[in-house]
Design an enzyme around this catalytic site. Structure first.
Site, PDB file in Angstrom:
ATOM      1  N   TYR A   1       0.870  -1.180   0.000  1.00 36.72           N
ATOM      2  CA  TYR A   1       0.000   0.000   0.000  1.00 36.72           C
ATOM      3  C   TYR A   1       0.904   1.226   0.000  1.00 36.72           C
ATOM      4  CZ  TYR A   1      -3.961   2.845   1.705  1.00 36.72           C
ATOM      5  OH  TYR A   1      -4.939   3.789   1.851  1.00 36.72           O
TER       6      TYR A   1
ATOM      7  N   ARG B   1      -5.703  11.079 -10.661  1.00 33.97           N
ATOM      8  CA  ARG B   1      -5.005  11.699  -9.528  1.00 33.97           C
ATOM      9  C   ARG B   1      -4.576  10.588  -8.579  1.00 33.97           C
ATOM     10  NH1 ARG B   1      -5.235  11.176  -4.634  1.00 33.97           N
ATOM     11  NH2 ARG B   1      -7.392  11.726  -4.239  1.00 33.97           N
TER      12      ARG B   1
ATOM     13  N   LYS C   1      -5.961  -1.267  -2.492  1.00 33.27           N
ATOM     14  CA  LYS C   1      -7.071  -0.957  -1.583  1.00 33.27           C
ATOM     15  C   LYS C   1      -7.870  -2.229  -1.277  1.00 33.27           C
ATOM     16  CE  LYS C   1      -6.768   3.655  -1.308  1.00 33.27           C
ATOM     17  NZ  LYS C   1      -6.757   4.475  -0.090  1.00 33.27           N
TER      18      LYS C   1
ATOM     19  N   GLU D   1     -11.933   5.993  -6.242  1.00 36.06           N
ATOM     20  CA  GLU D   1     -10.606   6.212  -5.683  1.00 36.06           C
ATOM     21  C   GLU D   1      -9.743   7.002  -6.647  1.00 36.06           C
ATOM     22  OE1 GLU D   1      -9.846   4.556  -2.475  1.00 36.06           O
ATOM     23  OE2 GLU D   1      -8.408   6.190  -2.588  1.00 36.06           O
ATOM     24  N   ASP D   2      -9.149   8.040  -6.158  1.00 36.91           N
ATOM     25  CA  ASP D   2      -8.136   8.803  -6.875  1.00 36.91           C
ATOM     26  C   ASP D   2      -8.604   9.336  -8.239  1.00 36.91           C
ATOM     27  OD1 ASP D   2      -6.796   8.229  -4.604  1.00 36.91           O
ATOM     28  OD2 ASP D   2      -5.070   7.282  -5.537  1.00 36.91           O
TER      29      ASP D   2
ATOM     30  N   ASP E   1     -13.487   7.420  -1.271  1.00 39.50           N
ATOM     31  CA  ASP E   1     -12.500   7.231  -0.212  1.00 39.50           C
ATOM     32  C   ASP E   1     -11.719   8.510   0.073  1.00 39.50           C
ATOM     33  OD1 ASP E   1     -11.070   5.653   1.583  1.00 39.50           O
ATOM     34  OD2 ASP E   1      -9.518   5.216   0.101  1.00 39.50           O
ATOM     35  N   ASP E   2     -11.418   9.259  -0.974  1.00 39.43           N
ATOM     36  CA  ASP E   2     -10.576  10.447  -0.809  1.00 39.43           C
ATOM     37  C   ASP E   2     -11.343  11.589  -0.146  1.00 39.43           C
ATOM     38  OD1 ASP E   2      -8.248   9.315  -2.251  1.00 39.43           O
ATOM     39  OD2 ASP E   2      -9.729   9.210  -3.850  1.00 39.43           O
TER      40      ASP E   2
ATOM     41  N   ASN F   1       0.087  12.086   0.116  1.00 40.18           N
ATOM     42  CA  ASN F   1       0.789  10.832  -0.157  1.00 40.18           C
ATOM     43  C   ASN F   1       1.386  10.829  -1.546  1.00 40.18           C
ATOM     44  OD1 ASN F   1      -0.021   9.546   2.300  1.00 40.18           O
ATOM     45  ND2 ASN F   1      -2.076   9.344   1.435  1.00 40.18           N
TER      46      ASN F   1
HETATM   47  O1  LIG Z   1      -4.046   5.715  -0.784  1.00 42.14           O
HETATM   48  C1  LIG Z   1      -3.741   6.324   0.264  1.00 42.14           C
HETATM   49  O2  LIG Z   1      -2.738   6.077   0.920  1.00 42.14           O
HETATM   50  C2  LIG Z   1      -4.660   7.371   0.791  1.00 42.14           C
HETATM   51  C3  LIG Z   1      -5.452   7.938  -0.304  1.00 42.14           C
HETATM   52  O3  LIG Z   1      -6.566   7.535  -0.575  1.00 42.14           O
HETATM   53  C4  LIG Z   1      -4.800   8.906  -1.194  1.00 42.14           C
HETATM   54  O4  LIG Z   1      -3.752   9.442  -0.860  1.00 42.14           O
HETATM   55  O5  LIG Z   1      -5.365   9.128  -2.267  1.00 42.14           O
HETATM   56 MG   LIG Z   2      -7.012   7.761  -2.621  1.00 45.50          MG
END
Ligand SMILES: O=C([O-])CC(=O)C(=O)O
Ligand SMILES: [Mg+2]
Length: 640
Positions: free
Chosen positions: A188, A241, A259, A331-332, A354-355, A496
């Site tokens: 991760y 992203r 994830k 996600e992202d 999630d973000d 991150n």
């Molecule tokens: O993935 C991760 O560590 C946390 C997160 O959702 C991101 O930074 O987009």
């Molecule tokens: Mg994310």
């Protein structure tokens, strides 16, 4: 041999008596491995199998592979202990393929490597395909950890873990769960970020489902190509992203894969119920477009209607194929799509960003915990964010919501305690007309301020939160300013991976002379300052989404509600102890994550029932216990 499910929504089927009696067993019964007529890979008529199974049950021989975690699956398990069918399919005859011998060894779901017993080797045509030694799963874990520790390059560790996942899934999860603090940074954040950047070069066997513009009009068919039918969680990205690393196009696939590994390892959702998806609409990353090893479409990103249509087809196909209780985790995605997708599908699908939401929930939990160290209520604090995108505005909104619940003050009022800085400076009302819609609620009355240091000095926040995706922005001057008017400044560097963190743990502790309460999105090692060891917490949505998703699944929730996010935050905050606080940690350690996830799941499920959003009835009496019982176990089953 097939097995029956012990959860409540089978209770109207003819099998309820059996499933109840079987589910009372505490030990894991053996798995019966069925063979085709040639003794090798073959097909079975399941109705016939069920007949004999039921007979054996009546005779007192439990041959069904049933355990309490089937409750998560909501379906019948196949011969290997994985889900094979839904409730409806139980009554219709159908066939299943099974593996033995060489193909069994190459089947990651069932392979046990040297842990196959003598009897299993005899019964399943494995003689000669393995060296004579028979070892335990624990010894396999020990050996693999020793191997992984020998790699000095994180990406090599990542690749070794991915290879293991492809080779022996249960061992992968056992390893990850037994060594979660050490291996989380490998599978991760932060290593997964580097893996995505180099995905084209390191890719071996592709994982997950790739849906590109080429599949337009055929997405339902593509979903049907996926081997598992009983999907409960989809994590989907369009790669625009990826963490704070920007547009990685199709190579963002590492993120849904990572994830979902956490959904299983940390939240106990069965691996076969998890589907990673990458939607490839092109990339604007010229470096990738020029890279001969790039794995995605070689075109600039589709936008507007073309983009919206592909996503819409995907969302419709998902609901059609998996029903309305499948959780879709966005996600992202880039800001400009993330908010719109959540708003658009939040009323018709079970979706979670999630973000925006996961990060908000984990940060709120950290802040509730941090109050134990700094005192006061949330409403007595002042918050300043650097970064006004998904994470920043998502966190800000959840804090404002919690404050509003606590103080009965309207949201418009509680928002005034929260200030955001974006690339153009402090968000103030004079900028209103040019602001994107998600920033507008944060445009308060104030004179314009161009940079973070000046904003810190003017607003005098007690809490500083970095969510800009830009590293090294909490400079010495910024941290010193925070420390000049706060006894214990709360500083969260959330971006991150590590390279994008607003500051390091060491910088936060040193520049604040050991007074900062610090947590970060990516992990940092403990820091010694003036003879005291500080352990930074990891404020990462990995604490939330696995338990959150589990809570939705076990309650059969059909929609996500903000109150569920608050419920998750409260559950997580309660798990942090004085012992953690004494070390400077505002989160409990990840080594307790399964217990933490069960508590989060229980709180989220309870909220779903309370809000009338749960469909799995009746509500279990003890939701924590129920959640724990539903969790996937990576321990090998025995094959008969
Ligand atoms: O993935 C991760 O560590 C946390 C997160 O959702 C991101 O930074 O987009
Ligand atoms: Mg994310």
């Amino acid at each position: 041999m097939i097995s029956l499910n012990s959860n409540s929504f089978l209770s109207n089927s003819g099998f309820s008596g059996i499933s109840r009696s079987v589910s009372q067993r505490k030990v894991l019964p053996p798995v019966v491995l069925a063979l085709g007529s040639n003794g090798r890979a073959g097909e079975l008529n399941v109705s016939a199998v069920m007949e004999s199974t039921l007979k054996e049950l009546r005779d007192g021989n439990t041959v069904l592979e049933v355990d309490s975690k089937s409750a998560v699956s909501g379906g019948v398990r196949d011969v290997h202990g994985e889900d094979a069918a839904t409730e409806d399919q139980i009554v219709t005859p159908w066939t299943i393929s099974v593996a033995s011998g060489y193909s069994l060894l190459r089947n990651p779901h069932h392979n046990k490597g040297l842990a196959f017993t003598e009897k299993e080797r005899d019964h399943h045509y494995l003689r000669g395909l393995l060296p004579p030694s028979v070892v335990s799963q624990d010894l396999q874990v020990k050996k693999l950890m020793a191997n992984i520790r020998q790699y000095t390059v994180p990406l090599q560790k990542y690749m070794a873990m991915m290879d293991l996942q492809e080779r022996n899934e249960k061992l992968f999860y056992k390893l990850l769960m037994d060594n979660v603090e050490e291996l989380l940074p490998v599978v991760y954040t932060p290593t997964v970020g580097e893996a995505c950047q180099k995905y084209g070069s390191i890719l071996r066997r592709p994982q997950g489902l790739f849906i590109s513009l080429n599949e337009k009009g055929k997405i339902l068919e593509v979903l049907k190509n996926w081997p598992e039918k009983n999907i409960q969680v989809i994590v989907v990205t369009d790669g625009e992203r990826i963490l704070g690393l920007g547009d990685l196009g199709c190579q963002g696939m590492g993120i849904p894969v990572g994830k979902l590994s956490l959904y299983t390892a940390l939240g106990g959702v069965r691996p076969s119920a998890c589907l990673p998806v990458t939607i490839d609409v092109g990339t604007n990353n010229q470096k990738l477009l020029d890279d001969e090893f790039y794995i995605g479409l070689r075109q600039k990103r589709a936008t507007g209607q073309e983009y919206a249509e592909l996503i819409h087809e995907f969302m419709c196909a998902v609901k059609q194929n998996y029903g309305e209780k499948v959780l879709v985790q966005f996600e992202d995605f880039a800001n400009h799509n993330a908010f719109d997708l959540l708003a658009r599908y939040g009323t018709t699908h079970l979706v979670f960003n999630d973000d925006i939401q996961g990060t908000a929930s984990v940060v709120l939990a950290g802040l509730i915990s941090a109050l134990n160290l700094v005192g006061g209520t949330l409403a007595e604090h002042t918050f300043l964010f650097l970064g006004a995108g998904e994470a920043g505005t998502g966190i800000a909104e959840l804090i404002a919501l919690e404050m509003s619940k606590q103080t009965q003050a309207p949201l418009e009022e509680t928002r005034k305690k929260i200030w955001l800085v974006d690339s153009k400076g402090l968000i103030v009302s004079s900028r209103m007309d040019s602001l994107q819609h998600f920033k507008k609620p944060w445009a308060h009355e104030h004179e314009p301020i161009k940079n973070l240091v000046d904003a810190v000095k003017a607003i005098k926040p007690t809490v500083l939160i970095g969510s800009s995706g830009v590293g090294r922005t909490f400079t010495k001057e910024v941290v010193e300013a925070m420390a000049s008017f706060n006894e214990k400044p709360i500083i969260l560097a959330l971006s991150n991976p590590t390279s994008q963190s607003e500051c390091t743990a060491e910088e936060a502790y040193t520049w604040s002379e050991g007074r900062a309460i610090f947590a970060s999105g990516s992990p940092f090692d403990p820091v010694e300052y003036n003879g005291k060891v500080f352990v930074p917490g990891q404020s990462n949505n990995a604490y939330i989404f696995p338990g959150f998703g589990l809570g939705l699944i076990i309650s059969g929730a059909i929609r996500v509600h903000d109150d569920m996010l608050l419920a998750a935050s409260e559950a997580l905050a309660k798990q942090a102890t004085q012992e953690n606080f004494d070390k400077g940690m505002i989160y409990p350690p990840f080594s307790n994550i399964r217990k933490i996830s069960a508590h989060i799941a229980a709180n989220v499920a309870a909220k779903a029932y309370e809000l009338g959003l749960a469909t799995r009835l009746p509500q279990p009496e003890n939701l924590v216990e129920y959640a724990e019982n539903c969790m996937y176990s990576p321990v090998y089953r025995s094959f008969r």
